[in-house]
Design a protein around this motif. Structure first.
Motif, PDB file in Angstrom:
ATOM      1  N   TRP A 163       0.908  -1.346   0.012  1.00  0.00           N
ATOM      2  CA  TRP A 163      -0.190  -0.120   0.028  1.00  0.00           C
ATOM      3  C   TRP A 163       1.004   1.428  -0.061  1.00  0.00           C
ATOM      4  O   TRP A 163       1.620   1.359   0.772  1.00  0.00           O
ATOM      5  N   TRP A 204      -6.712  -0.239   5.515  1.00  0.00           N
ATOM      6  CA  TRP A 204      -6.448  -0.345   4.122  1.00  0.00           C
ATOM      7  C   TRP A 204      -6.227  -1.911   3.445  1.00  0.00           C
ATOM      8  O   TRP A 204      -6.649  -2.195   2.415  1.00  0.00           O
ATOM      9  N   ASP A 205      -6.046  -2.882   4.537  1.00  0.00           N
ATOM     10  CA  ASP A 205      -5.717  -4.275   4.163  1.00  0.00           C
ATOM     11  C   ASP A 205      -6.978  -5.247   3.944  1.00  0.00           C
ATOM     12  O   ASP A 205      -7.738  -5.343   4.874  1.00  0.00           O
ATOM     13  N   GLN A 221      -5.653   4.995   5.038  1.00  0.00           N
ATOM     14  CA  GLN A 221      -4.811   4.011   5.130  1.00  0.00           C
ATOM     15  C   GLN A 221      -5.459   3.414   6.515  1.00  0.00           C
ATOM     16  O   GLN A 221      -4.749   1.904   6.412  1.00  0.00           O
ATOM     17  N   GLN A 252      -7.300   2.277  -2.848  1.00  0.00           N
ATOM     18  CA  GLN A 252      -7.450   2.278  -1.573  1.00  0.00           C
ATOM     19  C   GLN A 252      -7.226   3.735  -1.098  1.00  0.00           C
ATOM     20  O   GLN A 252      -5.988   3.887  -0.769  1.00  0.00           O
ATOM     21  N   ASN A 290      -3.223   2.340  -5.574  1.00  0.00           N
ATOM     22  CA  ASN A 290      -2.160   2.419  -4.679  1.00  0.00           C
ATOM     23  C   ASN A 290      -2.063   1.078  -3.744  1.00  0.00           C
ATOM     24  O   ASN A 290      -1.240   1.080  -2.871  1.00  0.00           O
ATOM     25  N   LEU A 291      -2.922   0.424  -4.101  1.00  0.00           N
ATOM     26  CA  LEU A 291      -3.014  -1.134  -3.470  1.00  0.00           C
ATOM     27  C   LEU A 291      -2.701  -2.039  -4.453  1.00  0.00           C
ATOM     28  O   LEU A 291      -3.472  -2.428  -5.366  1.00  0.00           O
TER      29      LEU A 291
END
Length: 581
Positions: free
Chosen positions: A90, A128-129, A125, A122, A105-106
């Motif tokens: 990320w 984000w995952d 932050q 994404q 951006n991911l």
């Protein structure tokens, strides 16, 4: 042997050996760039990855050979999937100045081929995952107030969606199948917030939710599943409150059977920390105004043990779930209490001042505490402990050198089975100064030199709320009960000691190999489980001695008897580990 320790700081990334061979690890290539912002391991410790400000390096920990070099220089966060087959990267979100479109951006990489599978947008932050189940059967991601599900790491197509109006966060149970997911929707315009549990992929219809819990006063929610995926704890909180500086908090329990309730607390004040046991049969809560109370609950949210009060605000189970550490960090003095979860008995108590990071070793016996920047910019370093309170190593960085992160290298599941708990003190290196846990309390100048003292807090002793008390009982044992308990313990200890000494004398030497006398006479610990194991090991070694005598006399042995002879060395080593040094 414990796995190695990885450290990240202003000098880059380096690695040191874990106990008992503490020291540098020269075969690890490391990283000298001070721009290294993140380092991660796969869940089994087979892979390590970091970004040095130029690219992302992926190495195998077996021989530290580079596996992949990925062209991403500004990675802020990284994560491996549970099986290590996927690596997520990320970067900060940005907009293309020419097209005015957002840049992906991911990034999702396949670790077997090193190829980029997918790049997504994404923006935030926070959260984000994407989240996987342990078998990587499904993966869930929150996109525009919807939960998107992918199966078998196929990110080209969305398998299904969970539509919950204004869903802000979710928690996916990592076990399964069957799979379960919880979604949280914050309240608005006088309506309460709520959490709903669903069984994947049954999301349609009004009655699809298998459990529902609604509540007011919830600006933020932290949801935590147990390892078995059968129950969920939800900690709700608000920043402001008319009654408390800490705001309002509530701890809610939900399970896949549809039950939902509020977890009861016996003391007013904030909830500092919650932790599920790795065995998924109980959980611990640290709460209440200082000195804080810690309580153990079963799966019916009934208190099963009260640890009393003390200077603590954290709780940590070791990976095996048989030891619980109650700790006090931040504005507290680093108090560490280690408890035998099964026996409900304190093992030891010590202090690790200025601690900003705490982590159990995968072996369940050693602990890593660290003082890191930017939380504290002075006296950066780390300490390695044994759970009996022995400080095995202390390393402080030189002035103007910062330590940012420390971590044990993970180990595969089952690599370190649960071992019996010892109550003695393990031997520490001679040059490591041991902490002084009996520090004197501060006394004002006018009170110094006098016998009078003032206690700031009266600590409550630990107690078992499941035991029935006599009328008017205060929760503490009576003098008669204490006397009877001590007599029973003395009889058991004496009997175990006599049995252990007799067996030790019977197996004092083993011809053709190391002897029990070389290890010293095994000392009984007073712990029934450990003493029983010592006696069983002595019986096995006695049987091996008889087989060796038969073999020397010329008698042929069966295959299973020959296999038993091969276990002698491992039995002696296990017996040595059980000794109290």
């Amino acid at each position: 042997m414990a796995p190695p320790i990885t450290l990240r700081g202003s000098d880059g990334i380096w690695m040191v050996n874990g106990p008992p061979t503490l020291g540098s690890r020269p075969d690890f290539p490391g990283e000298t760039s001070s721009k290294t912002k993140v380092v991660v391991f796969s869940s089994d410790g087979a892979l390590i990855a970091w970004c040095n400000g130029e690219s992302v390096k992926v190495l195998k920990t077996s021989d530290y050979q580079q596996l992949w070099d990925l062209p991403h220089a500004k990675v802020q966060c990284m994560k491996f999937s549970p099986k290590g087959s996927i690596l997520l990267l990320w970067e900060n979100y940005s907009v293309n100045s020419e097209t005015q479109q957002g840049n992906a951006n991911l990034h999702i990489y396949n670790m077997q081929s090193g190829k980029l599978l997918k790049s997504l947008i994404q923006k935030k932050q926070a959260n984000w995952d994407p989240v996987w189940t342990n078998d990587e059967g499904i993966c869930c991601r929150n996109v525009n107030n919807e939960l998107h599900f992918f199966e078998n790491n196929d990110f080209d197509s969305i398998k299904t969606k969970l539509h919950m109006q204004k869903v802000s966060s979710f928690a996916l149970a990592v076990s399964g199948p069957p799979y379960y997911v919880a979604g949280y929707v914050p309240g608005s315009k006088g309506q309460p917030s709520f959490i709903r549990l669903y069984k994947y992929p049954n999301f349609g219809g009004l009655g699809a939710a298998i459990a529902n819990r609604s509540f007011y006063k919830a600006e933020d929610v932290k949801m935590l599943w147990n390892n078995a995926g059968t129950a969920l704890l939800a900690l709700t909180s608000t920043e402001l409150s008319d009654q408390s500086y800490y705001g309002d908090q509530g701890l809610h329990y939900m399970n896949i059977n549809g039950d939902a309730c509020l977890v009861p607390r016996s003391k007013n004040g904030p909830i500092y920390n919650i932790a599920w046991s790795p065995k998924s049969t109980e959980f611990c809560v640290v709460y209440g105004f200082m000195p804080a109370k810690a309580t153990l609950y079963n799966m019916k949210t009934e208190p099963i043990f009260d640890f009393g009060t003390g200077p603590r605000n954290c709780c940590f189970y070791n990976p095996q779930g048989n030891i619980l550490c109650l700790a006090g960090f931040g504005n507290l003095r680093g108090n560490l209490e280690f408890w035998d979860v099964k026996q409900k008995r304190m093992i030891t108590q010590t202090q690790s001042p200025d601690t900003t990071s705490f982590e159990w070793c995968p072996d369940g016996e050693h602990i890593l505490t660290s003082t890191c920047s930017p939380r504290l910019r002075v006296a950066n370093g780390y300490r390695v402990w044994h759970y009996t309170g022995t400080l095995l190593q202390q390393v402080l960085l030189e002035q103007n050198h910062e330590l940012w992160e420390t971590a044990w290298q993970p180990a595969p599941k089952g690599a370190y089975p649960e071992r019996p708990i010892r109550y003695g003190v393990v031997q520490a290196p001679v040059d490591v100064p041991q902490p002084d846990v009996k520090q004197k309390a501060y006394r004002p100048p006018q009170a110094r030199g006098t016998e009078a003292s003032v206690k700031l807090h009266e600590y409550e002793a630990a107690s078992d709320p499941t035991k029935k008390l006599n009328p008017g009982h205060t929760g503490e044992e009576s003098k008669a009960a204490i006397k009877n308990r001590k007599k029973r313990e003395a009889r058991k200890a004496k009997s175990a000691q006599e049995d252990g000494q007799a067996e030790t004398e019977a197996t004092a030497s083993v011809p053709g190999g190391p002897s029990l006398s070389d290890l010293g006479r095994p000392q009984l610990t007073g712990n029934p489980e450990v003493d029983k194991k010592i006696k069983n090991l002595n019986k096995k070694l006695s049987a091996i001695q008889k087989l060796k005598e038969q073999q020397q006399a010329g008698k042929p042995l069966e295959k299973n008897q020959l296999d038993k002879l091969k276990t002698e060395e491992s039995l002696l080593k296990e017996l040595k580990d059980l000794k109290i040094t």
